[in-house]
Design a protein around this motif. Structure first.
Motif, PDB file in Angstrom:
ATOM      1  N   UNK A   1      -2.928  21.599  -5.572  1.00  0.00           N
ATOM      2  CA  UNK A   1      -1.883  22.186  -6.430  1.00  0.00           C
ATOM      3  C   UNK A   1      -1.970  23.699  -6.359  1.00  0.00           C
ATOM      4  N   UNK A   2      -0.788  24.308  -6.364  1.00  0.00           N
ATOM      5  CA  UNK A   2      -0.698  25.767  -6.315  1.00  0.00           C
ATOM      6  C   UNK A   2       0.467  26.212  -7.183  1.00  0.00           C
ATOM      7  N   UNK A   3       0.318  27.334  -7.832  1.00  0.00           N
ATOM      8  CA  UNK A   3       1.411  27.906  -8.621  1.00  0.00           C
ATOM      9  C   UNK A   3       2.493  28.372  -7.655  1.00  0.00           C
ATOM     10  N   UNK A   4       3.739  28.074  -7.955  1.00  0.00           N
ATOM     11  CA  UNK A   4       4.878  28.501  -7.140  1.00  0.00           C
ATOM     12  C   UNK A   4       5.053  30.008  -7.302  1.00  0.00           C
ATOM     13  N   UNK A   5       4.928  30.748  -6.210  1.00  0.00           N
ATOM     14  CA  UNK A   5       5.037  32.203  -6.269  1.00  0.00           C
ATOM     15  C   UNK A   5       6.445  32.655  -6.643  1.00  0.00           C
ATOM     16  N   UNK A   6       7.448  31.837  -6.310  1.00  0.00           N
ATOM     17  CA  UNK A   6       8.845  32.190  -6.613  1.00  0.00           C
ATOM     18  C   UNK A   6       9.200  31.899  -8.060  1.00  0.00           C
ATOM     19  N   UNK A   7       8.589  30.890  -8.638  1.00  0.00           N
ATOM     20  CA  UNK A   7       8.864  30.499 -10.019  1.00  0.00           C
ATOM     21  C   UNK A   7       7.537  30.068 -10.640  1.00  0.00           C
ATOM     22  N   UNK A   8       6.911  30.957 -11.346  1.00  0.00           N
ATOM     23  CA  UNK A   8       5.559  30.729 -11.886  1.00  0.00           C
ATOM     24  C   UNK A   8       5.485  29.539 -12.845  1.00  0.00           C
ATOM     25  N   UNK A   9       6.632  29.044 -13.304  1.00  0.00           N
ATOM     26  CA  UNK A   9       6.623  27.879 -14.200  1.00  0.00           C
ATOM     27  C   UNK A   9       6.326  26.592 -13.446  1.00  0.00           C
ATOM     28  N   UNK A  10       6.554  26.602 -12.137  1.00  0.00           N
ATOM     29  CA  UNK A  10       6.376  25.395 -11.330  1.00  0.00           C
ATOM     30  C   UNK A  10       4.997  25.338 -10.697  1.00  0.00           C
ATOM     31  N   UNK A  11       4.484  24.126 -10.603  1.00  0.00           N
ATOM     32  CA  UNK A  11       3.254  23.867  -9.867  1.00  0.00           C
ATOM     33  C   UNK A  11       3.638  23.031  -8.652  1.00  0.00           C
ATOM     34  N   UNK A  12       3.321  23.559  -7.465  1.00  0.00           N
ATOM     35  CA  UNK A  12       3.615  22.848  -6.224  1.00  0.00           C
ATOM     36  C   UNK A  12       2.462  21.921  -5.869  1.00  0.00           C
ATOM     37  N   UNK A  13       2.805  20.731  -5.436  1.00  0.00           N
ATOM     38  CA  UNK A  13       1.819  19.756  -4.980  1.00  0.00           C
ATOM     39  C   UNK A  13       1.917  19.732  -3.465  1.00  0.00           C
ATOM     40  N   UNK A  14       0.778  19.982  -2.812  1.00  0.00           N
ATOM     41  CA  UNK A  14       0.775  20.097  -1.357  1.00  0.00           C
ATOM     42  C   UNK A  14      -0.143  19.067  -0.715  1.00  0.00           C
ATOM     43  N   UNK A  15       0.173  18.800   0.525  1.00  0.00           N
ATOM     44  CA  UNK A  15      -0.622  17.874   1.331  1.00  0.00           C
ATOM     45  C   UNK A  15      -1.922  18.550   1.771  1.00  0.00           C
ATOM     46  N   UNK A  16      -2.919  17.708   2.068  1.00  0.00           N
ATOM     47  CA  UNK A  16      -4.187  18.195   2.608  1.00  0.00           C
ATOM     48  C   UNK A  16      -4.503  17.397   3.873  1.00  0.00           C
ATOM     49  N   UNK A  17      -5.414  17.895   4.656  1.00  0.00           N
ATOM     50  CA  UNK A  17      -5.837  17.167   5.857  1.00  0.00           C
ATOM     51  C   UNK A  17      -6.446  15.824   5.459  1.00  0.00           C
ATOM     52  N   UNK A  18      -7.315  15.837   4.435  1.00  0.00           N
ATOM     53  CA  UNK A  18      -7.952  14.600   3.986  1.00  0.00           C
ATOM     54  C   UNK A  18      -6.910  13.582   3.518  1.00  0.00           C
ATOM     55  N   UNK A  19      -5.908  14.058   2.796  1.00  0.00           N
ATOM     56  CA  UNK A  19      -4.852  13.174   2.323  1.00  0.00           C
ATOM     57  C   UNK A  19      -4.032  12.602   3.461  1.00  0.00           C
ATOM     58  N   UNK A  20      -3.707  13.447   4.440  1.00  0.00           N
ATOM     59  CA  UNK A  20      -2.933  12.983   5.595  1.00  0.00           C
ATOM     60  C   UNK A  20      -3.694  11.905   6.354  1.00  0.00           C
ATOM     61  N   UNK A  21      -4.997  12.104   6.510  1.00  0.00           N
ATOM     62  CA  UNK A  21      -5.814  11.093   7.197  1.00  0.00           C
ATOM     63  C   UNK A  21      -5.875   9.796   6.406  1.00  0.00           C
ATOM     64  N   UNK A  22      -5.982   9.910   5.071  1.00  0.00           N
ATOM     65  CA  UNK A  22      -6.012   8.723   4.221  1.00  0.00           C
ATOM     66  C   UNK A  22      -4.704   7.940   4.344  1.00  0.00           C
ATOM     67  N   UNK A  23      -3.578   8.639   4.264  1.00  0.00           N
ATOM     68  CA  UNK A  23      -2.274   7.974   4.330  1.00  0.00           C
ATOM     69  C   UNK A  23      -2.063   7.339   5.705  1.00  0.00           C
ATOM     70  N   UNK A  24      -2.447   8.036   6.756  1.00  0.00           N
ATOM     71  CA  UNK A  24      -2.296   7.478   8.103  1.00  0.00           C
ATOM     72  C   UNK A  24      -3.152   6.222   8.272  1.00  0.00           C
ATOM     73  N   UNK A  25      -4.395   6.264   7.799  1.00  0.00           N
ATOM     74  CA  UNK A  25      -5.275   5.099   7.878  1.00  0.00           C
ATOM     75  C   UNK A  25      -4.715   3.943   7.064  1.00  0.00           C
ATOM     76  N   UNK A  26      -4.170   4.260   5.878  1.00  0.00           N
ATOM     77  CA  UNK A  26      -3.572   3.227   5.034  1.00  0.00           C
ATOM     78  C   UNK A  26      -2.391   2.571   5.765  1.00  0.00           C
ATOM     79  N   UNK A  27      -1.569   3.371   6.406  1.00  0.00           N
ATOM     80  CA  UNK A  27      -0.449   2.828   7.182  1.00  0.00           C
ATOM     81  C   UNK A  27      -0.931   1.910   8.290  1.00  0.00           C
ATOM     82  N   UNK A  28      -2.027   2.297   8.952  1.00  0.00           N
ATOM     83  CA  UNK A  28      -2.597   1.445   9.996  1.00  0.00           C
ATOM     84  C   UNK A  28      -3.073   0.109   9.428  1.00  0.00           C
TER      85      UNK A  28
END
Length: 116
Positions: free
Chosen positions: A78-105
């Motif tokens: 999670x990161x604060x949105x630099x354009x709108x400080x009220x928003x929190x952006x949820x971002x992907x991670x390498x670990x998450x991408x690997x987890x999702x890919x493995x789950x799909x497999x």
């Protein structure tokens, strides 16, 4: 491409995938956490806490609690949105991408094992 399954087949697939996840000692995510994770990884960004709450029909604190757990597992960040400080952006991670890919497999493998 449409996949045609009877309800009993789809439930058997779900059972086999969840059993495989338990046996693999993978991250033990709740249904809500998995829905959030798949939304973040399958739908185009940006993803915000507010947007995820609307999509899942829950409150922002519910999303925040789920993200706390998934963040500790390094599946999302999670990161604060630099354009709108009220928003929190949820971002992907390498670990998450690997987890999702493995789950799909796992889903593909278990679907292939279903009797026709």
């Amino acid at each position: 491409m449409a996949i045609v399954m009877r309800p009993s087949q789809s439930l058997r697939l779900w059972q086999q995938v969840t059993l495989a996840e338990v046996k693999a000692a993978a991250h033990d995510l709740t249904m809500r956490q998995m829905a959030i994770l798949l939304t973040v990884y399958l739908d185009p960004p940006p993803h915000t806490v507010r947007g995820l709450a609307e999509k899942l029909g829950v409150t922002k604190p519910v999303i925040t609690r789920a993200l706390d757990t998934m963040g500790a597992l390094k599946l999302v960040s999670r990161h604060r949105d630099e354009k709108d400080k009220r928003n929190v952006l949820v971002k992907r991670t390498v670990e998450g991408a690997l987890f999702v890919e493995r789950f799909g497999d796992v889903v593909i493998d278990k679907a292939a094992e279903l009797p026709i």
